[in-house]
Design an enzyme around this catalytic site. Structure first.
Site, PDB file in Angstrom:
ATOM      1  N   TYR A 132     -55.180  28.937  13.864  1.00 16.37           N
ATOM      2  CA  TYR A 132     -54.410  29.195  12.655  1.00 16.37           C
ATOM      3  C   TYR A 132     -54.275  30.703  12.498  1.00 16.37           C
ATOM      4  CZ  TYR A 132     -53.074  28.831   7.659  1.00 16.37           C
ATOM      5  OH  TYR A 132     -52.434  28.915   6.453  1.00 16.37           O
ATOM      6  N   LYS A 160     -50.871  27.410  14.950  1.00 15.38           N
ATOM      7  CA  LYS A 160     -50.183  27.271  13.667  1.00 15.38           C
ATOM      8  C   LYS A 160     -49.723  28.674  13.300  1.00 15.38           C
ATOM      9  CE  LYS A 160     -50.685  26.023   8.788  1.00 15.38           C
ATOM     10  NZ  LYS A 160     -51.628  25.618   7.709  1.00 15.38           N
ATOM     11  N   VAL A 202     -46.528  22.153  10.632  1.00 15.88           N
ATOM     12  CA  VAL A 202     -47.678  21.844   9.781  1.00 15.88           C
ATOM     13  C   VAL A 202     -47.206  22.054   8.352  1.00 15.88           C
ATOM     14  CG1 VAL A 202     -50.041  22.427   9.152  1.00 15.88           C
ATOM     15  CG2 VAL A 202     -49.326  22.523  11.556  1.00 15.88           C
TER      16      VAL A 202
END
EC number: 4.3.3.7
Length: 298
Positions: A132, A160, A202
């Site tokens: 992330y 992400k 996401v």
């Protein structure tokens, strides 16, 4: 490995603050019915940090019960590497499909520390990892250079991408090809990211509007850009609610209005009140009133 629409689902609570397993099961099930491609639980900018590690495992298991065999990822976002590794180990024992890992949510690691932290968590969990990268929220930028340094470890499979710079998606693909699955993590950049090669989303407002989110993704992948853009333009005021300090309260209010869910949050958050609530409610109600029929075979 991970593509498509993967909701970062909200955690549901009873009035007494305990986990509302029945409502989570219902809401997670709606995501699956709409055709979402997995679930991510206990988000780092959501209420994951307000849960104990045991509670997070309980949420993971509830998601697994309704995921229809699709991947369920645990978010790992701990202040200390030791605690992050402990959660990764627990998630692996509980059967998580993978981990979404924030390298350092409190201390702003330098590049060498970022690499060391991510490697330690990946080794502890021994599961596929979605890195992330969110320099806006955490002030730690997992750059393409860092991604390249980690590429030799096959456990790192996805990014992400939440740098808030649409150029970053192209930079990652230009530098690393298809080494990583690149998923956009910014709701109001989703169309743009998918247009330049992101393979997944996401998503946040998907929790309240799963059908429209899935439709945009599928239309984009089918090359039906004008149809996807029409839905995206309708969706934009809602998607902007995800880019906010109050994203949890915003999304939970949208869920209450759109799918009849609850707004209960865990302190120090409080449900929206006053002018802020009125503004968000007006956006959501206007969107519901203007909802269009989705294209066939989206």
């Amino acid at each position: 490995m991970w593509t498509g629409v993967i909701p970062a689902v909200t955690t549901k609570f009873n009035a007494d603050g305990s986990l509302d397993h029945a409502e989570m099961e219902r809401c997670f099930g709606l995501q699956m019915e709409a055709g979402c491609d997995g679930l991510i639980v206990c988000g780092s900018l959501g209420e994951g940090p307000m849960l104990s590690q045991d509670e997070r495992i309980a949420v993971l298991q509830r998601a697994q019960a309704v995921a229809q065999g699709k991947p369920v990822l645990m978010t790992v976002s701990e202040a200390g590497t030791r605690e992050a590794c402990a959660l990764a180990e627990k998630a692996a024992k509980a059967g998580a499909s993978g981990l979404m890992v924030v390298p350092s949510p409190i201390y702003h690691t330098d590049p060498a520390e970022t690499v060391e932290t991510l490697r330690a968590v990946a080794q502890a969990g021994d599961l596929p990892v979605m890195i992330y990268s969110n320099r806006v929220a955490y002030r730690v930028d997992v750059t393409p250079e860092i991604m390249e340094e980690l590429a030799a470890d096959s456990r790192f499979v996805a990014i992400k991408e939440s740098s808030d710079d649409i150029r970053r998606t192209t930079e990652i693909i230009n530098r690393l090809g298809d080494r990583y699955a690149v998923l956009t993590g910014v709701d109001n950049l989703a169309f743009e990211a998918l247009a330049v090669g992101a393979c997944g989303w996401v998503a946040g407002l998907v929790c309240a509007f799963p059908d429209e989110t899935v439709a945009i993704y599928r239309l984009m992948k089918a090359g039906r850009y004008d149809e996807a853009l029409a839905i995206y333009r309708w969706f934009r005021p809602l998607l902007d609610l995800d880019v906010s300090t109050y994203l949890v309260q915003n999304i939970k209010l949208a869920e209450a209005l759109a799918i009849g869910s609850t707004e209960t949050v865990r302190a120090p958050r409080r449900p929206l009140t006053g002018q802020r609530r009125a503004e968000v409610e007006a956006i959501v109600r206007a969107a519901i009133a203007a909802r269009a029929t989705l294209p066939a075979a989206a």
